[in-house]
Design an enzyme around this catalytic site. Structure first.
Site, mmCIF file in Angstrom:
data_model
loop_
_atom_site.group_PDB
_atom_site.id
_atom_site.type_symbol
_atom_site.label_atom_id
_atom_site.label_comp_id
_atom_site.label_asym_id
_atom_site.label_seq_id
_atom_site.Cartn_x
_atom_site.Cartn_y
_atom_site.Cartn_z
ATOM 1 N N LEU A 1 28.503 20.903 -1.550
ATOM 2 C CA LEU A 1 28.042 20.796 -0.169
ATOM 3 C C LEU A 1 26.679 21.458 -0.068
ATOM 4 O O LEU A 1 26.422 22.466 -0.730
ATOM 5 C CB LEU A 1 29.018 21.498 0.786
ATOM 6 N N ASP A 2 25.805 20.903 0.766
ATOM 7 C CA ASP A 2 24.502 21.529 0.993
ATOM 8 C C ASP A 2 24.687 22.895 1.641
ATOM 9 O O ASP A 2 25.700 23.145 2.306
ATOM 10 C CB ASP A 2 23.638 20.648 1.893
ATOM 11 N N PRO A 3 23.717 23.803 1.470
ATOM 12 C CA PRO A 3 23.856 25.162 2.025
ATOM 13 C C PRO A 3 24.182 25.204 3.519
ATOM 14 O O PRO A 3 24.982 26.042 3.948
ATOM 15 C CB PRO A 3 22.498 25.798 1.731
ATOM 16 N N PHE A 4 23.591 24.317 4.327
ATOM 17 C CA PHE A 4 23.832 24.367 5.772
ATOM 18 C C PHE A 4 25.211 23.836 6.156
ATOM 19 O O PHE A 4 25.692 24.070 7.275
ATOM 20 C CB PHE A 4 22.749 23.582 6.529
ATOM 21 N N ALA A 5 25.871 23.132 5.236
ATOM 22 C CA ALA A 5 27.163 22.507 5.523
ATOM 23 C C ALA A 5 28.313 23.482 5.297
ATOM 24 O O ALA A 5 28.183 24.480 4.586
ATOM 25 C CB ALA A 5 27.346 21.271 4.647
#
Length: 241
Positions: A44-48
């Site tokens: 998952l991307d960091p913001f997710a």
């Protein structure tokens, strides 16, 4: 009756906190349990936030390729009126629009995302073209030709209050949710980027089965009660007769 001492192995379902990289959680788990053979079934991307399927031990890391192909489900928020180079909230703003789409326009555009659609991977992605990841080209200021990929989606509109459009989407492997947000913005004529993303389900595993990812940074946290088999069932210690 005693319990047998066995190597730590199994599936650990983690709710990834916002701001953490997927690999930082893996490093935390390695430090916590001392097992180096740890994989996953999708980053998952960091913001997710949301479901990360962590695979512990050789028996379970071998399942990674199979689990990566399983369908996933996300809740997401698209921010209308602004466009970024990465299609998400971590990117640089590259466009703005004052257009405010009507609910009728939103309903018409979201209805497109049903069944099989053609999607182009974003330049800021790990997709490889000619042996290099696309984000490596993007960081050099290059935009190269990318092939369409067929993905399967089922998007459901949850709420629309400009500038935020809330939706849930079930999708096949390789679907970029930020590309969906970007395409929605293009179709609505106002631009958009993905502001929030939460993975609700990965294959058979759901968010309500996950532990808080912050626990992996707690010295002495016991992961054993939370280990599952490939079907999601809690593993039981083996008794010594």
């Amino acid at each position: 009756m005693e319990l047998a001492t066995e190597p730590i192995e199994g599936v650990l379902l983690v709710d990834k906190p916002q701001g953490r990289t997927s690999f930082s959680l893996i490093r935390s788990l390695v430090r916590l349990i001392g097992v180096k053979k740890i994989g996953h079934a999708g980053t998952l991307d960091p913001f997710a936030t949301g479901v990360m399927v962590m695979l512990i031990g050789r028996k379970f890391t071998r399942l990674s390729d199979i689990m990566l192909f399983e369908d996933k489900e996300y809740s997401a928020v698209a921010h209308l009126g602004t466009t970024t180079d990465t299609y998400d909230c971590d990117g640089k703003i590259v466009g703005r629009s004052k257009k405010v789409p009507t609910m009728e326009e939103v309903l018409e555009c979201t209805s497109y995302f049903q069944g099989e659609i053609q999607q182009v991977p974003p330049m800021f992605s790990a997709k490889k073209v000619q042996g290099k990841k696309l984000y490596e080209y993007a960081r050099q200021g290059l935009s190269i030709e990318r092939s369409f990929a067929t993905v399967r989606v089922d998007l459901r509109l949850i709420k629309y209050e400009y500038p935020r459009l809330h939706f849930v989407v079930k999708c096949s492997k390789g679907t970029y949710i930020r590309s969906i947000a970007h395409e929605l913005g293009n179709m609505l004529g106002c631009g958009a980027y993905l502001e929030e993303l939460r993975r609700l389900r990965s294959g058979n595993f759901s968010i309500d089965q996950c532990i808080d990812g912050n626990h992996l940074d707690e010295p002495g946290f016991d992961v054993f009660p939370h280990l599952r088999d490939a079907n999601g069932l809690i593993l039981q210690p083996t008794p010594v007769l």
